[in-house]
Motif scaffolding. Structure first.
Motif, short mmCIF file in Angstrom:
data_model
loop_
_atom_site.label_atom_id
_atom_site.label_comp_id
_atom_site.label_asym_id
_atom_site.label_seq_id
_atom_site.Cartn_x
_atom_site.Cartn_y
_atom_site.Cartn_z
N TYR A 190 0.82 -1.22 0.00
CA TYR A 190 0.00 0.00 0.00
C TYR A 190 0.85 1.28 0.00
CZ TYR A 190 -3.26 -3.60 1.59
OH TYR A 190 -3.99 -4.75 1.71
N GLY A 191 2.07 1.19 -0.54
CA GLY A 191 2.93 2.36 -0.63
C GLY A 191 3.62 2.76 0.66
N THR A 192 3.51 1.94 1.70
CA THR A 192 4.10 2.29 2.99
C THR A 192 5.61 2.06 3.00
OG1 THR A 192 3.61 0.08 3.86
CG2 THR A 192 1.99 1.81 4.26
N LYS A 193 6.31 2.94 3.69
CA LYS A 193 7.74 2.82 3.85
C LYS A 193 8.07 1.78 4.92
CE LYS A 193 8.69 7.63 2.57
NZ LYS A 193 9.31 8.92 3.00
N PHE A 194 9.34 1.41 4.95
CA PHE A 194 9.83 0.45 5.95
C PHE A 194 10.97 1.11 6.69
CE2 PHE A 194 12.22 -3.08 7.65
CZ PHE A 194 11.28 -4.06 7.91
N SER A 195 10.98 1.00 8.02
CA SER A 195 12.07 1.59 8.79
C SER A 195 12.54 0.64 9.88
CB SER A 195 11.65 2.93 9.41
OG SER A 195 10.76 2.72 10.48
N VAL A 196 13.82 0.78 10.22
CA VAL A 196 14.42 -0.05 11.27
C VAL A 196 15.03 0.87 12.32
CG1 VAL A 196 16.11 -1.84 11.82
CG2 VAL A 196 14.98 -1.84 9.58
N LEU A 197 14.61 0.70 13.55
CA LEU A 197 15.20 1.42 14.67
C LEU A 197 16.32 0.59 15.26
CD1 LEU A 197 11.98 2.64 16.58
CD2 LEU A 197 13.35 3.91 14.91
N SER A 198 17.39 1.26 15.68
CA SER A 198 18.47 0.57 16.38
C SER A 198 19.15 1.58 17.29
CB SER A 198 19.49 -0.02 15.38
OG SER A 198 20.04 0.98 14.58
N LYS A 199 18.95 1.40 18.55
CA LYS A 199 19.46 2.35 19.54
C LYS A 199 18.95 3.75 19.19
CE LYS A 199 23.43 -0.60 20.58
NZ LYS A 199 24.88 -0.79 20.57
N SER A 200 19.84 4.68 18.91
CA SER A 200 19.41 6.05 18.61
C SER A 200 19.41 6.35 17.12
CB SER A 200 20.33 7.05 19.34
OG SER A 200 21.68 6.82 18.98
N GLN A 201 19.43 5.31 16.30
CA GLN A 201 19.50 5.47 14.86
C GLN A 201 18.23 4.94 14.20
OE1 GLN A 201 23.10 4.29 12.22
NE2 GLN A 201 21.74 2.54 12.07
N GLU A 202 17.84 5.54 13.07
CA GLU A 202 16.71 5.04 12.30
C GLU A 202 17.11 4.93 10.83
OE1 GLU A 202 12.00 5.99 11.19
OE2 GLU A 202 13.09 7.26 12.63
N ILE A 203 16.74 3.80 10.21
CA ILE A 203 17.02 3.57 8.80
C ILE A 203 15.70 3.51 8.06
CG2 ILE A 203 18.04 1.98 7.12
CD1 ILE A 203 19.77 0.91 9.44
N SER A 204 15.53 4.37 7.06
CA SER A 204 14.31 4.41 6.27
C SER A 204 14.58 3.83 4.88
CB SER A 204 13.81 5.85 6.13
OG SER A 204 13.53 6.40 7.41
N VAL A 205 13.71 2.91 4.44
CA VAL A 205 13.91 2.24 3.15
C VAL A 205 12.59 2.15 2.39
CG1 VAL A 205 15.78 0.85 4.10
CG2 VAL A 205 13.49 -0.07 4.04
N LEU A 206 12.72 1.89 1.07
CA LEU A 206 11.53 1.65 0.25
C LEU A 206 11.47 0.17 -0.14
CD1 LEU A 206 11.58 4.82 -2.03
CD2 LEU A 206 10.06 4.34 -0.12
#
Length: 389
Positions: free
Chosen positions: A234-250
């Motif tokens: 549905y067009g939603t992004k995917f993100s991964v949290l790790s400690k104080s960092q965030e990774i945003s991906v498609l």
């Protein structure tokens, strides 16, 4: 032939584990002149060696392979490939270890072992913590199924389906914890695939919310993500949290390493595009780039790397590129579930490069390190403690 396949055969050949079919394949491969340089470069840069490694004698290697094939035909034995280590002469040329030439397998250098406890290589195992707090042990020989969640003991699958509870309060989380000496694969409900390394922990929703960012958290450890594209969700992004960092991906493939004791978080992009965010800073990674961040600053450093080295563990290999012995022993301690003690801090600084299968016994790997160090490194095993002398 695929590059990964021939690399595996070369590794097995150098580790004295190749069977007769693999020897035939390698023999045919080395008959082509264009493959000689590739073989030489791979051995020099990938197999366990010190940085002062000498040139490899390919002619000697080919002679060794054909001798083995001839012996096989004469003896008609297909189960034991390397009783006598004729290959040792070739390996000695790499490492400059003259005392290692043409010895019987029984006379190999022995690592002092004060106990009879067998140190086994890691295996598929994990602990699944459900939203109600109950824990399920996942390992070989144990099957589990609850609704659309199932496991055969080697992997955990969340069958894609509509989430009946799309509200914030209806979101339920599971945890997958991998102990030392373990690894595990999980496919999330959006079809994202995650490989988890030893001593890792992942938090994720049982079902993602429609129309909202698909977010998971690598609490600690190392994971390789193959993210299901936004177009299929549905067009939603995917993100991964790790400690104080965030990774945003498609939709992408990347590796994230953030162990408890690590002062840095390393994100390596294999394919696609990711945005690394730390505090008010953010940077976009390209394939074969790695970002490093730390908990005490918002700075994001990016460097070019060989992504295949970073994700070798996913393919069942240890891959080290001029890594310190201290770092190598940390990696081995997680996979073999052992403790390591250095008698000298200086020994931690020795640099090694190499690629070895994770299925090998730790004794064999330690022997390789001892032999390539030309007597400067020795190991003693006492129960599940490895002492570096």
């Amino acid at each position: 032939m695929k590059e990964l396949e021939i690399e595996r055969i070369i590794v097995k050949f150098l580790n004295r584990e190749a069977n007769i079919q693999e020897l035939n394949i390698l023999d045919a491969y080395l008959r082509k002149e264009e493959n000689i340089d590739t073989f030489n470069l791979f051995v020099k840069t990938e197999f366990i060696s010190t940085s002062s490694m000498a040139e490899y004698d390919v002619d000697k290697a080919k002679e060794t392979i054909r001798l083995k094939l001839k012996n096989k035909e004469q003896k008609r034995k297909f189960t034991v490939v390397y009783r006598y280590i004729a290959i040792a002469a070739s390996i000695a040329l790499i490492f400059g270890v003259t005392f290692f030439m043409m010895r019987d397998a029984k006379s190999e250098l022995e690592i002092t072992n004060e106990a009879s406890i067998e140190i086994k290589a890691g295996s598929d195992k994990a602990i699944l913590t459900l939203d109600n707090g109950n824990e399920v042990v996942l390992e070989k020989g144990k099957e589990y199924q609850e609704g659309k969640v199932m496991s055969d003991g080697k992997e955990l699958i969340y069958v894609p389906g509509k989430n009946k509870g799309n509200s914030e309060q209806g979101l339920k989380y599971n945890y997958l914890t991998i102990p030392k000496g373990g690894q595990f694969f999980v496919q999330l409900s959006d079809s994202t695939k995650v490989w988890l390394n030893s001593e890792s922990k992942l938090k994720y929703p049982v079902r993602f919310q429609k129309g909202k960012t698909r977010q998971v958290e690598l609490v600690y450890g190392e994971a390789f993500f193959e993210v299901s594209p936004s177009i299929k969700n549905y067009g939603t992004k995917f993100s991964v949290l790790s400690k104080s960092q965030e990774i945003s991906v498609l939709g992408t493939q990347f590796n994230l390493r953030t162990y408890k004791e690590d002062t840095e978080m390393a994100t390596t992009l294999v394919e696609g595009k990711v945005r690394v965010q730390k505090g008010g800073n953010s940077k976009v990674l390209k394939p074969n780039q790695q970002s490093k961040t730390s908990s005490d600053t918002d700075k994001i450093d990016i460097e070019e790397v060989d992504a295949s080295v970073e994700i070798a563990w996913v393919h069942g290999l240890f891959s080290f590129n001029e890594e310190s012995l201290g770092e190598i022993m940390t990696v081995l301690s997680r996979w073999y579930d052992v403790s390591v003690f250095f008698k000298s801090e200086e020994k931690k600084k020795f640099l090694f490069s190499g690629k070895v299968e994770r299925t090998k016994s730790i004794d064999n790997i330690l022997k390789l390190i001892e032999e390539t160090s030309t007597g400067q490194i020795e190991f003693e095993i006492n129960d599940k403690i490895i002492i570096v002398k």
